[in-house]
Design an enzyme around this catalytic site. Structure first.
Site, mmCIF file in Angstrom:
data_model
loop_
_atom_site.group_PDB
_atom_site.id
_atom_site.type_symbol
_atom_site.label_atom_id
_atom_site.label_comp_id
_atom_site.label_asym_id
_atom_site.label_seq_id
_atom_site.Cartn_x
_atom_site.Cartn_y
_atom_site.Cartn_z
ATOM 1 N N ASP A 55 0.878 -1.274 -0.014
ATOM 2 C CA ASP A 55 -0.047 0.089 0.036
ATOM 3 C C ASP A 55 0.759 1.275 0.133
ATOM 4 O O ASP A 55 0.328 2.510 0.107
ATOM 5 C CB ASP A 55 -0.964 -0.172 1.044
ATOM 6 C CG ASP A 55 -0.264 -0.154 2.527
ATOM 7 O OD1 ASP A 55 0.942 -0.211 2.692
ATOM 8 O OD2 ASP A 55 -1.352 -0.167 3.511
ATOM 9 N N ASP A 94 -0.783 -6.256 -0.158
ATOM 10 C CA ASP A 94 -1.413 -5.642 0.830
ATOM 11 C C ASP A 94 -2.852 -5.421 0.727
ATOM 12 O O ASP A 94 -3.182 -5.078 -0.086
ATOM 13 C CB ASP A 94 -0.847 -4.165 1.019
ATOM 14 C CG ASP A 94 0.610 -3.933 2.241
ATOM 15 O OD1 ASP A 94 0.760 -4.727 2.909
ATOM 16 O OD2 ASP A 94 1.486 -3.112 1.872
ATOM 17 N N GLU A 193 8.523 -4.094 11.375
ATOM 18 C CA GLU A 193 8.700 -2.825 11.020
ATOM 19 C C GLU A 193 9.244 -2.057 11.807
ATOM 20 O O GLU A 193 8.577 -1.831 13.033
ATOM 21 C CB GLU A 193 7.782 -2.166 10.111
ATOM 22 C CG GLU A 193 8.145 -0.961 9.429
ATOM 23 C CD GLU A 193 7.162 -0.389 8.406
ATOM 24 O OE1 GLU A 193 7.307 0.857 7.954
ATOM 25 O OE2 GLU A 193 6.286 -0.956 7.926
#
Length: 275
Positions: A55, A94, A193
């Site tokens: 995304d 995503d 992340e």
């Protein structure tokens, strides 16, 4: 740094089972994003194990400030273009913001649309126990999932920015529990992340499924970067975790400038370039 020579290596299509085997064999997983046919073909030929149709297209393709603005139809369009180009890499798509949170029935319908209309091999969603029912619904339909923990960009407004996550013990403990939950639910991989490297290593060692890091240190089973960032097309984005492997922004600007100069001067096209 020399590029990997894959000419003499017989490549096979990467699957979710390949990911598992790579973890077991201690082989690192290389993932990059792509959003269109031409770049995806080159990225696949370059030897990546997986392509993420992220995304992040909201930022690098559409110019939005956050990933919240991109919709399901847009991501499906990008992903279908990528899948048509790819021969070897595992393609993961995503799920955009709002397509899986809150309603597990809608989540499985949207995931099924992605798989049916793009031909991808898996989807990726952000979050842990708070969306456990959506994980269960999608997995029950036989759709492979990559989870995503740590900094989850779709929650930027909740976090108040894109800073380092899981710095304190309570958030770190929750992240470990969520990673273990995603494995138990049946995810075949988890993206970590922007979390401390030591925590990412701890999570990686605690799981039998592979972890893919971005800004999470070298202890993960693999790494992912955004293509436009690592090639320098998006040359204004310079986080600590990013390594640039090219400076295509300057290359493209120079090429365009030369083309403009040649057109203005009448040099292009010349006689050999005319019919």
């Amino acid at each position: 740094m020399q590029a990997t020579n894959l000419g003499s290596i017989e490549r096979k299509k990467v699957t979710t089972q390949t990911f598992q085997a790579m973890k077991q064999n201690g082989e690192k997983i290389a993932m990059l994003t792509s959003y269109d046919y031409s770049i995806a073909r080159l990225v696949d030929e370059g030897g990546v194990d997986s392509i993420l149709v992220g995304d992040s297209a909201a930022n690098v393709m559409s110019g939005y400030e956050t990933t919240l603005r991109i919709g399901l139809d847009e991501l499906i369009y990008y992903a279908a273009s990528v899948v048509r180009a790819v021969k070897y890499a595992l393609v993961v798509v995503d799920m955009p913001f709002g397509t899986y949170q809150g309603d597990p029935y809608a989540a499985v319908r949207n995931a099924a649309r992605i798989m049916r209309e793009t031909g991808a091999q898996a989807v990726k969603i952000e979050g842990g126990i708070e969306i456990a029912e959506s994980y269960k619904a999608i997995l029950s339909a036989g759709i492979p999932i990559v989870g995503h923990l740590g900094l989850t960009p779709q929650s930027v407004n909740k976090f108040g920015g894109y800073g380092l996550r899981a710095k304190d013990d309570s958030e770190a403990d929750l992240l470990v529990k969520n990673a273990q939950l995603l494995e138990q639910l049946g995810c075949f991989s988890v993206v970590l992340e922007k979390i401390p490297a030591a925590l990412a290593t701890k999570v990686t060692q605690s799981l039998s499924i592979p972890t893919i890091g971005i800004g999470a240190g070298n202890g993960c089973d693999g790494q992912v970067l955004v293509f436009h960032d690592m090639t320098g097309i998006n040359d204004g984005f310079k986080p600590k975790f990013l390594r640039r492997y090219a400076n295509l922004a300057d290359t493209i600007r120079t090429a365009v400038g030369s083309y403009v100069a040649d057109v203005k001067s009448g040099d292009f096209p010349n006689e050999s370039e005319s019919y």
